[in-house]
Design an enzyme around this catalytic site. Structure first.
Site, mmCIF file in Angstrom:
data_model
loop_
_atom_site.group_PDB
_atom_site.id
_atom_site.type_symbol
_atom_site.label_atom_id
_atom_site.label_comp_id
_atom_site.label_asym_id
_atom_site.label_seq_id
_atom_site.Cartn_x
_atom_site.Cartn_y
_atom_site.Cartn_z
ATOM 1 N N HIS A 69 0.846 -1.184 0.000
ATOM 2 C CA HIS A 69 0.000 0.000 0.000
ATOM 3 C C HIS A 69 0.889 1.244 0.000
ATOM 4 O O HIS A 69 1.929 1.248 0.635
ATOM 5 C CB HIS A 69 -0.947 -0.001 1.196
ATOM 6 N N HIS A 73 -3.418 9.103 1.400
ATOM 7 C CA HIS A 73 -3.396 7.962 0.473
ATOM 8 C C HIS A 73 -4.742 7.810 -0.225
ATOM 9 O O HIS A 73 -5.762 8.330 0.221
ATOM 10 C CB HIS A 73 -3.027 6.673 1.229
ATOM 11 N N CYS A 96 -3.438 3.123 -5.412
ATOM 12 C CA CYS A 96 -2.743 3.944 -4.427
ATOM 13 C C CYS A 96 -1.328 4.297 -4.870
ATOM 14 O O CYS A 96 -0.814 5.347 -4.531
ATOM 15 C CB CYS A 96 -2.728 3.216 -3.093
#
Ligand SMILES: [Zn+2]
Length: 189
Positions: free
Chosen positions: A26, A38, A132
Site C-alpha cells: 500500500h 493515500h 494507491c
C-alpha cells in the site's frame, strides 16, 4: 531509498508497506505531523477515526484519506519509494518501489496530496490512474504511473486494431532483420 523508520521520514516522502500479509503493497504520501495521505483503494479498512491520532487529525474525502502513520503501516516495515533512478535500476529493483522520473520538491508533493484530498478527485488522470501507487506517483511527479498509461494504450489498440498494426510493423521488421542476420551467421559456421 529502502526501509526507513517513522522518525526518519520527511514530509513529501512516498512510502509503502505490505498489507494483508504481503498480498500487496500500500502506498501513500507522508505529509508530516505523523500523517499520511493515500488513495484508500484496496485498503479501505484503514480509515481515519480508527485511533486517537486519526480521530483528531484524520480526514476522509471519497477515496482519498488522511490517516496517521501508525494506522498506515499497521506494524509493518515502511519502504521509501525511490525517484530519479536509472533505467537499469528500474529494471532490477522490485516492481512498485521506484520510478525513473524525478520527484518534485517536497513542499510541492505535500501541496499536491493536500489539494487532491481537499478536492476529492484525481484530476484529469481519473480515467486510468486508479490505485494507491498511481496516486502517490502522481503527487510526486505530476504524472500518472506509465504502466497505467500503457494499459490505456492497449485498450485503444484493442478498439482500433490498425493502430496496433502500425505500431507493431517496425518491431516485426526489426525482428526479421535480426533473424536474417543470425541465420546467416549459422550458415557461416
Ligand atoms: Zn491512526
Amino acid at each position: 531509498m529502502g526501509k526507513k523508520l517513522v522518525c526518519e521520514l520527511e514530509a513529501g516522502d512516498h512510502i509503502y508497506c505490505k498489507r494483508r500479509g504481503g498480498l500487496y503493497d500500500h502506498h501513500g504520501i507522508y505529509v508530516g505531523d505523523n500523517m499520511v495521505i493515500h488513495l484508500a483503494g484496496k485498503a479501505k479498512k484503514i480509515q481515519p477515526y480508527s485511533c486517537q491520532e486519526c480521530k483528531n487529525k484524520g480526514v476522509i474525502n471519497g477515496e482519498i484519506a488522511k490517516i496517521c502513520i501508525h494506522c498506515f503501516h499497521g506494524g509493518k516495515n515502511l519502504g521509501v519509494y525511490a525517484y530519479g533512478v536509472s533505467y537499469f535500476q528500474h529494471k532490477t529493483r522490485k516492481n512498485g518501489t521506484c520510478c525513473i522520473r524525478a520527484a518534485r520538491p517536497p513542499h510541492e508533493v505535500v501541496a499536491a496530496a493536500i489539494h487532491l484530498l481537499e478536492h476529492g478527485g484525481f484530476g484529469r488522470y481519473n480515467l486510468f490512474a486508479n490505485n494507491c501507487e498511481d496516486f502517490a506517483v502522481y503527487c510526486k511527479t505530476g504524472f500518472a504511473e506509465s504502466k497505467q498509461i500503457m494499459g490505456h494504450i492497449k485498450r485503444l489498440t484493442f478498439m482500433f486494431p490498425i493502430v496496433g498494426v502500425i505500431a507493431t510493423l517496425p518491431l516485426a521488421a526489426a525482428y526479421t532483420v535480426h533473424k536474417g542476420i543470425s541465420q546467416r551467421g549459422h550458415g557461416l559456421t
